[in-house]
Design an enzyme around this catalytic site. Structure first.
Site, PDB file in Angstrom:
ATOM      1  N   HIS A  46       0.794  -1.223   0.000  1.00 43.60           N
ATOM      2  CA  HIS A  46       0.000   0.000   0.000  1.00 43.60           C
ATOM      3  C   HIS A  46       0.836   1.288   0.000  1.00 43.60           C
ATOM      4  O   HIS A  46       0.757   2.100  -0.919  1.00 43.60           O
ATOM      5  CB  HIS A  46      -0.925   0.015   1.230  1.00 43.60           C
ATOM      6  CG  HIS A  46      -1.822  -1.178   1.344  1.00 43.60           C
ATOM      7  ND1 HIS A  46      -2.887  -1.413   0.499  1.00 43.60           N
ATOM      8  CD2 HIS A  46      -1.793  -2.216   2.222  1.00 43.60           C
ATOM      9  CE1 HIS A  46      -3.489  -2.545   0.860  1.00 43.60           C
ATOM     10  NE2 HIS A  46      -2.845  -3.049   1.891  1.00 43.60           N
TER      11      HIS A  46
HETATM   12  O1  RIB Z   1      -5.059   0.166   4.588  1.00 42.59           O
HETATM   13  C1  RIB Z   1      -3.666   0.174   4.367  1.00 42.59           C
HETATM   14  C2  RIB Z   1      -2.999   1.125   5.288  1.00 42.59           C
HETATM   15  O2  RIB Z   1      -3.219   0.697   6.629  1.00 42.59           O
HETATM   16  C3  RIB Z   1      -1.467   1.181   5.116  1.00 42.59           C
HETATM   17  O3  RIB Z   1      -1.016   2.481   5.374  1.00 42.59           O
HETATM   18  C4  RIB Z   1      -0.954   0.233   6.175  1.00 42.59           C
HETATM   19  O4  RIB Z   1       0.335   0.623   6.685  1.00 42.59           O
HETATM   20  C5  RIB Z   1      -1.980   0.413   7.257  1.00 42.59           C
HETATM   21  O5  RIB Z   1      -1.610   1.543   8.000  1.00 42.59           O
END
Ligand code: RIB
Ligand code: CA
Length: 303
Positions: free
Chosen positions: A232
Site C-alpha cells: 500500500h
Molecule cells: O489500509 C492500508 C494502510 O493501513 C497502510 O497504510 C498500512 O500501513 C496500514 O496503515
C-alpha cells in the site's frame, strides 16, 4: 529532487515506503502517528528504519489518538511490534523534542509535499493550528480510502477509518491532494518473485525489506491462501516521485463521519451521467505495477 515529509505509522509497508522515499527524494523529516501500532512503537519503528538506512533524517513523534472516537490498531496486519516481529537492531536514535504537529506547521512550506501513510491525525492537528496550512504547502499524497471495497470494514480503509474526522478536515483543507486508495494499491502486489529479487541484492536495506516482505507474504498465505500481498504505502510515495506511472482522475472525495455501517468511507463522485460535485483530489485509478515494482526493488540496491 522533491522535498518530502513522510507522515506514517510503521508498519511494514510504511518502512518500505520510507526507504523508497529516501532513495528518490529529499526526505526533510518523518512524522509519526498512532495507527498500525501506538505512536511510541511507530516512532521507534521509524527510528529503526532510518538507522538501518544509515541516514540522519529527523523523526518527530505525533498524535497518540484520533481527533474523536476510539484509538484502534492494525497489529493483526503488522504484528504487535508493527514490523512483523523483525529482529531489533540496536541504535542510539531518538525522536525530536518538537511535536509532529508543530514541525508540520512551522517547518513545512510550499516547496514540500507531505506523504501521508497512516491516519491523518497529525495533518488535521496542523490544520486546527493553522487553517491555511494545507494551502501553504506543496501538496499531500495520501495512502488511504478506496473507490471500491474497504479492508477494515466492507466500505472503509484502515487509515481513514482510524480517524475519519481528521480525514474529513484534510480533504476539505484546500490542499493539492493525491489519493492512493485500496482500488489502486491492490494493483501493486508482491510475491515470492519480488522477495527473491530483493533478497539477492544483499544490501542492508534489502535484507531489512526481505524480512518485512516475508512477514507480509506469510500473513497473506494464512489470510487468503496465496503468497501474494498488496503493497500500500509505497504507492503514495511513487505518486509524487514517479507520477507518470499513474492514471489520476479529478474527483470529489468526502469522508463519512457519522454512518453506523459506513463511517470512515471515502465517498467519491465518479458519476458520468450527471454533473459531478466539485473535485478536491486527484484520485489514482491505475498504476504501472510492473514498473513500480522495478523502482521499489532498485531503490534497495545502494545501501
Ligand atoms: O489500509 C492500508 C494502510 O493501513 C497502510 O497504510 C498500512 O500501513 C496500514 O496503515
Ligand atoms: Ca501505514
Amino acid at each position: 529532487m522533491m522535498s518530502l515529509v513522510v507522515d506514517c505509522d510503521p508498519g511494514c509497508d510504511d518502512a518500505i515506503a520510507i526507504l523508497l522515499a529516501l532513495r528518490h527524494a529529499n526526505v526533510k523529516a518523518i512524522t509519526t502517528v498512532s495507527g498500525n501500532v501506538p505512536v511510541a512503537q511507530s516512532t521507534e519503528n521509524a527510528l529503526m528504519t532510518v538507522a538501518v538506512a544509515n541516514v540522519e533524517t529527523p523523526v518527530y513523534a505525533g498524535a497518540s489518538k484520533p481527533l474523536k472516537g476510539p484509538q484502534i490498531s492494525n497489529d493483526v496486519s503488522h504484528g504487535s511490534d508493527g514490523l512483523g516481529g523483525i529482529n531489533r537492531i540496536s541504535h542510539c536514535r531518538t525522536s525530536e523534542s518538537v511535536s509532529a504537529c508543530d514541525f508540520l506547521v512551522d517547518c513545512v512550506s510550499e516547496d514540500d509535499w507531505v506523504v501521508a501513510l497512516g491516519p491523518l491525525t497529525n495533518l488535521a492537528e496542523a490544520l486546527k493550528r493553522d487553517s491555511d496550512w494545507g494551502k501553504r504547502i506543496g501538496g499531500i499524497s495520501i495512502m488511504g480510502g478506496s473507490t471500491s471495497i474497504g479492508n477494515i470494514t466492507p466500505v472503509a480503509e484502515f487509515n481513514t477509518f482510524a480517524d475519519p474526522h481528521a480525514a474529513a478536515k484534510v480533504y476539505a483543507s484546500g490542499a493539492i491532494l493525491k489519493m492512493c486508495g485500496l482500488n489502486l494499491t491492490h494493483q501493486l502486489r508482491v510475491t515470492d518473485k519480488t522477495l527473491a529479487l530483493v533478497s539477492e541484492l544483499g544490501t542492508t536495506n534489502s535484507t531489512f525489506v526481505a524480512t518485512l516482505l516475508e512477514f507480509l507474504l506469510t500473513r497473506a498465505e494464512k489470510l487468503v491462501g496465496s503468497r501474494c500481498a498488496p503493497l500500500h504505502d509505497p504507492c503514495a510515495v511513487l505518486a509524487v516521485t514517479h507520477p507518470t506511472l499513474f492514471t489520476f482522475e479529478e474527483c470529489s472525495v468526502e469522508i463519512e463521519t457519522h454512518g453506523t455501517l459506513t463511517i470512515g468511507m471515502t465517498v467519491i463522485d465518479q458519476r458520468t451521467t450527471r454533473p459531478r460535485l466539485m473535485p478536491n483530489a486527484l484520485v489514482a485509478t491505475h498504476i504501472d505495477a510492473t514498473k513500480a515494482l522495478e523502482v521499489i526493488v532498485d531503490s534497495l540496491e545502494t545501501q
